[in-house]
Design a protein around this motif. Structure first.
Motif, PDB file in Angstrom:
ATOM      1  N   ARG A  26       0.757  -1.100   0.025  1.00 61.68           N
ATOM      2  CA  ARG A  26      -0.029  -0.053  -0.031  1.00 61.68           C
ATOM      3  C   ARG A  26       0.850   1.216   0.016  1.00 61.68           C
ATOM      4  NH1 ARG A  26      -4.849   1.774   0.284  1.00 61.68           N
ATOM      5  NH2 ARG A  26      -5.713  -0.197   0.216  1.00 61.68           N
ATOM      6  N   TYR A  27       0.391   2.215  -0.751  1.00 59.80           N
ATOM      7  CA  TYR A  27       1.171   3.507  -0.727  1.00 59.80           C
ATOM      8  C   TYR A  27       0.215   4.405  -0.237  1.00 59.80           C
ATOM      9  CZ  TYR A  27       3.674   7.302  -2.242  1.00 59.80           C
ATOM     10  OH  TYR A  27       4.730   8.676  -2.259  1.00 59.80           O
ATOM     11  N   ARG A  28       0.736   5.077   0.839  1.00 66.64           N
ATOM     12  CA  ARG A  28       0.049   6.138   1.464  1.00 66.64           C
ATOM     13  C   ARG A  28       0.409   7.404   0.998  1.00 66.64           C
ATOM     14  NH1 ARG A  28      -4.235   3.686   3.870  1.00 66.64           N
ATOM     15  NH2 ARG A  28      -3.317   2.028   5.268  1.00 66.64           N
ATOM     16  N   ALA A  29      -0.114   8.011  -0.014  1.00 70.92           N
ATOM     17  CA  ALA A  29       0.043   9.223  -0.812  1.00 70.92           C
ATOM     18  C   ALA A  29       0.092  10.435   0.179  1.00 70.92           C
ATOM     19  CB  ALA A  29      -0.678   9.402  -2.071  1.00 70.92           C
ATOM     20  N   GLN A  30       0.908  11.396  -0.263  1.00 69.02           N
ATOM     21  CA  GLN A  30       0.860  12.557   0.502  1.00 69.02           C
ATOM     22  C   GLN A  30      -0.073  13.599  -0.673  1.00 69.02           C
ATOM     23  OE1 GLN A  30       4.847  14.315   0.480  1.00 69.02           O
ATOM     24  NE2 GLN A  30       5.427  13.113   2.320  1.00 69.02           N
ATOM     25  N   GLU A  31      -0.503  14.681  -0.140  1.00 69.47           N
ATOM     26  CA  GLU A  31      -1.538  15.629  -1.005  1.00 69.47           C
ATOM     27  C   GLU A  31      -1.136  15.761  -2.211  1.00 69.47           C
ATOM     28  OE1 GLU A  31      -3.316  19.675  -0.487  1.00 69.47           O
ATOM     29  OE2 GLU A  31      -3.069  18.714   1.441  1.00 69.47           O
ATOM     30  N   GLN A  32      -1.710  15.661  -3.207  1.00 71.25           N
ATOM     31  CA  GLN A  32      -1.350  15.884  -4.667  1.00 71.25           C
ATOM     32  C   GLN A  32      -0.468  14.688  -5.171  1.00 71.25           C
ATOM     33  OE1 GLN A  32      -2.784  18.534  -6.254  1.00 71.25           O
ATOM     34  NE2 GLN A  32      -3.757  19.099  -4.347  1.00 71.25           N
ATOM     35  N   GLU A  33      -0.481  13.689  -4.792  1.00 72.86           N
ATOM     36  CA  GLU A  33       0.442  12.476  -5.220  1.00 72.86           C
ATOM     37  C   GLU A  33      -0.618  11.642  -5.722  1.00 72.86           C
ATOM     38  OE1 GLU A  33       4.659  11.657  -3.018  1.00 72.86           O
ATOM     39  OE2 GLU A  33       2.892  11.156  -2.033  1.00 72.86           O
ATOM     40  N   GLN A  34      -0.359  10.907  -6.879  1.00 72.87           N
ATOM     41  CA  GLN A  34      -1.177   9.979  -7.389  1.00 72.87           C
ATOM     42  C   GLN A  34      -0.338   8.789  -7.828  1.00 72.87           C
ATOM     43  OE1 GLN A  34      -3.497  11.035 -10.678  1.00 72.87           O
ATOM     44  NE2 GLN A  34      -4.608   8.885 -10.674  1.00 72.87           N
ATOM     45  N   VAL A  35      -0.584   7.396  -7.628  1.00 69.23           N
ATOM     46  CA  VAL A  35       0.097   6.154  -8.009  1.00 69.23           C
ATOM     47  C   VAL A  35      -0.192   6.036  -9.464  1.00 69.23           C
ATOM     48  CG1 VAL A  35       0.850   3.799  -7.719  1.00 69.23           C
ATOM     49  CG2 VAL A  35       0.422   5.279  -5.745  1.00 69.23           C
ATOM     50  N   VAL A  36       0.725   6.063 -10.288  1.00 73.40           N
ATOM     51  CA  VAL A  36       0.551   5.864 -11.723  1.00 73.40           C
ATOM     52  C   VAL A  36       1.049   4.393 -12.257  1.00 73.40           C
ATOM     53  CG1 VAL A  36       0.611   8.363 -12.499  1.00 73.40           C
ATOM     54  CG2 VAL A  36       2.671   7.089 -12.598  1.00 73.40           C
ATOM     55  N   GLN A  37       1.653   3.964 -11.438  1.00 77.49           N
ATOM     56  CA  GLN A  37       2.302   2.676 -11.966  1.00 77.49           C
ATOM     57  C   GLN A  37       2.846   1.680 -10.876  1.00 77.49           C
ATOM     58  OE1 GLN A  37       4.115   1.747 -15.828  1.00 77.49           O
ATOM     59  NE2 GLN A  37       5.930   1.003 -14.652  1.00 77.49           N
ATOM     60  N   VAL A  38       2.608   0.468 -10.686  1.00 79.59           N
ATOM     61  CA  VAL A  38       3.461  -0.373  -9.607  1.00 79.59           C
ATOM     62  C   VAL A  38       4.176  -1.510 -10.175  1.00 79.59           C
ATOM     63  CG1 VAL A  38       2.870  -1.990  -7.878  1.00 79.59           C
ATOM     64  CG2 VAL A  38       1.444   0.071  -8.069  1.00 79.59           C
ATOM     65  N   THR A  39       5.328  -1.642  -9.987  1.00 79.17           N
ATOM     66  CA  THR A  39       6.117  -2.563 -10.655  1.00 79.17           C
ATOM     67  C   THR A  39       6.620  -3.549  -9.655  1.00 79.17           C
ATOM     68  OG1 THR A  39       6.963  -1.299 -12.267  1.00 79.17           O
ATOM     69  CG2 THR A  39       8.311  -3.028 -11.911  1.00 79.17           C
ATOM     70  N   TRP A  40       6.472  -4.844  -9.749  1.00 77.48           N
ATOM     71  CA  TRP A  40       6.858  -5.883  -8.638  1.00 77.48           C
ATOM     72  C   TRP A  40       8.186  -6.524  -9.490  1.00 77.48           C
ATOM     73  CZ3 TRP A  40       5.076  -7.298  -4.078  1.00 77.48           C
ATOM     74  CH2 TRP A  40       4.030  -6.763  -3.506  1.00 77.48           C
ATOM     75  N   LEU A  41       9.154  -6.807  -8.427  1.00 77.05           N
ATOM     76  CA  LEU A  41      10.106  -7.483  -8.744  1.00 77.05           C
ATOM     77  C   LEU A  41      10.603  -8.787  -7.839  1.00 77.05           C
ATOM     78  CD1 LEU A  41      12.483  -4.246  -9.227  1.00 77.05           C
ATOM     79  CD2 LEU A  41      11.452  -5.378 -10.949  1.00 77.05           C
ATOM     80  N   LYS A  42      11.361  -9.723  -8.347  1.00 77.35           N
ATOM     81  CA  LYS A  42      11.575 -10.882  -7.600  1.00 77.35           C
ATOM     82  C   LYS A  42      13.300 -10.673  -7.340  1.00 77.35           C
ATOM     83  CE  LYS A  42      11.973 -15.768  -7.813  1.00 77.35           C
ATOM     84  NZ  LYS A  42      11.505 -16.943  -8.261  1.00 77.35           N
ATOM     85  N   ARG A  43      13.712 -10.770  -6.350  1.00 76.30           N
ATOM     86  CA  ARG A  43      15.268 -10.738  -6.078  1.00 76.30           C
ATOM     87  C   ARG A  43      15.339 -12.124  -5.235  1.00 76.30           C
ATOM     88  NH1 ARG A  43      15.850  -4.816  -3.420  1.00 76.30           N
ATOM     89  NH2 ARG A  43      15.224  -3.685  -5.157  1.00 76.30           N
ATOM     90  N   GLY A  44      16.551 -12.571  -5.959  1.00 73.93           N
ATOM     91  CA  GLY A  44      17.193 -13.964  -5.407  1.00 73.93           C
ATOM     92  C   GLY A  44      18.489 -13.635  -4.733  1.00 73.93           C
ATOM     93  N   PRO A  45      18.756 -14.483  -4.073  1.00 78.49           N
ATOM     94  CA  PRO A  45      20.234 -14.086  -3.444  1.00 78.49           C
ATOM     95  C   PRO A  45      21.423 -14.179  -4.546  1.00 78.49           C
ATOM     96  CG  PRO A  45      19.453 -16.293  -2.819  1.00 78.49           C
ATOM     97  CD  PRO A  45      18.283 -15.742  -3.608  1.00 78.49           C
ATOM     98  N   GLY A  46      22.024 -13.212  -4.762  1.00 78.34           N
ATOM     99  CA  GLY A  46      23.367 -13.020  -5.777  1.00 78.34           C
ATOM    100  C   GLY A  46      22.821 -12.930  -7.242  1.00 78.34           C
ATOM    101  N   ALA A  47      21.314 -12.794  -7.361  1.00 80.45           N
ATOM    102  CA  ALA A  47      21.034 -12.664  -8.546  1.00 80.45           C
ATOM    103  C   ALA A  47      20.378 -11.183  -8.797  1.00 80.45           C
ATOM    104  CB  ALA A  47      19.778 -13.742  -8.910  1.00 80.45           C
TER     105      ALA A  47
END
Length: 84
Positions: free
Chosen positions: A22-43
């Motif tokens: 969840r993104y708790r936006a400040q006034e006048q902010e809007q979420v325009v995109q969410v990107t999910w990444l997978k991180r592995g050890p050493g990769a």
């Protein structure tokens, strides 16, 4: 604004799990995109999914059919569901 995610998420092998974000936006902010990444050890991080209200949702091929958007409405709730 501030991104809110739990420190840990418990999953059970063979069952669905929700990864909250969840993104708790400040006034006048809007979420325009969410990107999910997978991180592995050493990769390098691998892109899993991109959520964009204008261009739709895109899930990378290795994760297709297993990753779905869980949140509803605006992208302030960018949670995803990992199936099985």
């Amino acid at each position: 604004g501030r991104v809110e995610v739990p420190r840990t998420v418990t999953a059970v092998l063979g069952q669905d799990v929700v990864l909250p974000c969840r993104y708790r936006a400040q006034e006048q902010e809007q979420v325009v995109q969410v990107t999910w990444l997978k991180r592995g050890p050493g990769a390098a991080a691998a892109e899993v999914a991109v959520l964009n209200p204008q261009h739709g949702e895109h899930v990378q091929e290795p994760f297709a059919g297993r990753v779905l958007r869980h949140g509803h409405g605006d992208l302030g709730d960018g949670a995803i569901l990992l199936r099985n």
